[in-house]
Design an enzyme around this catalytic site. Structure first.
Site, mmCIF file in Angstrom:
data_model
loop_
_atom_site.group_PDB
_atom_site.id
_atom_site.type_symbol
_atom_site.label_atom_id
_atom_site.label_comp_id
_atom_site.label_asym_id
_atom_site.label_seq_id
_atom_site.Cartn_x
_atom_site.Cartn_y
_atom_site.Cartn_z
ATOM 1 N N ILE A 116 -19.196 -1.237 -5.770
ATOM 2 C CA ILE A 116 -18.198 -1.705 -4.774
ATOM 3 C C ILE A 116 -19.345 -2.094 -3.416
ATOM 4 O O ILE A 116 -20.367 -1.193 -3.488
ATOM 5 C CB ILE A 116 -17.680 -0.691 -4.098
ATOM 6 C CG1 ILE A 116 -16.647 -0.972 -2.833
ATOM 7 C CG2 ILE A 116 -18.134 0.859 -3.954
ATOM 8 C CD1 ILE A 116 -15.673 0.209 -2.362
ATOM 9 N N SER A 117 -19.422 -3.156 -2.983
ATOM 10 C CA SER A 117 -20.253 -3.621 -1.730
ATOM 11 C C SER A 117 -20.403 -2.686 -0.784
ATOM 12 O O SER A 117 -19.221 -2.065 -0.357
ATOM 13 C CB SER A 117 -20.110 -4.915 -1.489
ATOM 14 O OG SER A 117 -20.222 -5.855 -2.440
ATOM 15 N N GLN A 118 -21.619 -2.753 -0.004
ATOM 16 C CA GLN A 118 -21.547 -1.648 1.193
ATOM 17 C C GLN A 118 -20.609 -2.235 2.232
ATOM 18 O O GLN A 118 -20.219 -3.605 2.274
ATOM 19 C CB GLN A 118 -23.231 -1.691 1.711
ATOM 20 C CG GLN A 118 -23.419 -3.127 2.322
ATOM 21 C CD GLN A 118 -24.840 -3.097 2.737
ATOM 22 O OE1 GLN A 118 -25.690 -3.674 1.812
ATOM 23 N NE2 GLN A 118 -25.396 -2.686 3.671
ATOM 24 N N ARG A 161 -11.276 3.243 2.347
ATOM 25 C CA ARG A 161 -12.497 3.098 1.392
ATOM 26 C C ARG A 161 -12.611 4.179 0.201
ATOM 27 O O ARG A 161 -13.025 3.923 -1.004
ATOM 28 C CB ARG A 161 -13.761 2.722 1.921
ATOM 29 C CG ARG A 161 -14.884 2.168 0.969
ATOM 30 C CD ARG A 161 -16.012 1.562 1.952
ATOM 31 N NE ARG A 161 -16.933 0.884 1.134
ATOM 32 C CZ ARG A 161 -17.967 1.254 0.333
ATOM 33 N NH1 ARG A 161 -18.370 2.543 0.625
ATOM 34 N NH2 ARG A 161 -18.873 0.556 -0.403
#
Length: 230
Positions: free
Chosen positions: A80-82, A54
């Site tokens: 960017i999503s969790q 990530r």
């Protein structure tokens, strides 16, 4: 060096750089504490989340936060999503090895990278052209050869590559776009947040049947709005 029985000594193993080892440990902690602990149990999804770097998909300024439990800004008003949301949506989609998947909202390319190890082909669309270009370059650099990236309006989908076994939408339209429904196979699944930018949003799992859509609300969420092209 003295050896016994004519055996050669075991070759020295190359040392793992400290930074890489620390990142791998942070990634495993992310999976354990943020994802497994909150109920995501699909072993293939957990393996993918533990494998995809990530930190390679976030700006350098926030790389130290790459494995924390919150979304991060990636520029152009996008995030960017969790990690938990990525894992939850991926597991809800139930990806299969032979699937062809359409993603709407490429962003950094991280969700596409997670899917790339779980399905045959990923088609991903991003309306912000510089983000699409950056994601495409990063995905190529990191070896995700089964991902195709397009800059364009996600409301329209990718008709020439349709039909898709599954569709994942990572930005919120006010209603489910009909072209995406049309491009989903009968028997296919779609995971999509629906709602207004300022009001309530709900994550829905849709299943396309021969007679229409079955809709299941699965989680209240907050996503950036799905922007229409001009």
């Amino acid at each position: 060096m003295l050896t016994l029985g004519g055996c050669d000594p075991e070759p020295a193993r190359p040392a793992v750089p400290v930074a890489d080892a620390a990142l791998a440990q942070a990634r495993m902690r992310m999976v354990r504490e943020q994802i497994v602990a909150r109920g995501v149990a699909d072993p293939r999804v957990l393996e993918a989340m533990g494998r995809v770097p990530r930190h390679e998909f976030v700006p350098a300024a926030v790389r130290s936060q790459a494995y924390e439990d919150w979304p991060l800004a990636i520029g152009y008003g996008q995030t960017i999503s969790q990690p938990y949301i990525v894992a939850f949506m991926t597991a809800a989609l139930a990806p299969r090895p032979g699937d062809r998947v359409l993603e709407i909202g490429t962003g950094s390319g991280y969700q596409a990278a997670v899917l790339a190890g779980l399905v045959a082909e990923v088609y991903t669309m991003e309306i912000v052209e510089p983000l699409a270009q950056r994601a495409e370059a990063d995905l190529k650099r990191l070896g995700y050869a089964n991902v195709k990236v397009r800059a364009g309006d996600g409301h329209l989908g990718w008709p020439e590559a349709a039909p898709f076994d599954a569709i994942i939408v990572t930005c919120a339209p006010e209603d489910v776009p009909q072209p995406l429904v049309d491009q989903l196979k009968v028997g296919g699944r779609m995971i999509i947040p629906v709602g207004s930018q300022w009001g309530a949003q709900e994550l829905y799992l849709l299943r396309k049947t021969a007679t229409g859509l079955r809709r299941q609300g699965v989680l209240p969420v907050r996503f950036v709005p799905m922007v229409k092209g001009h």
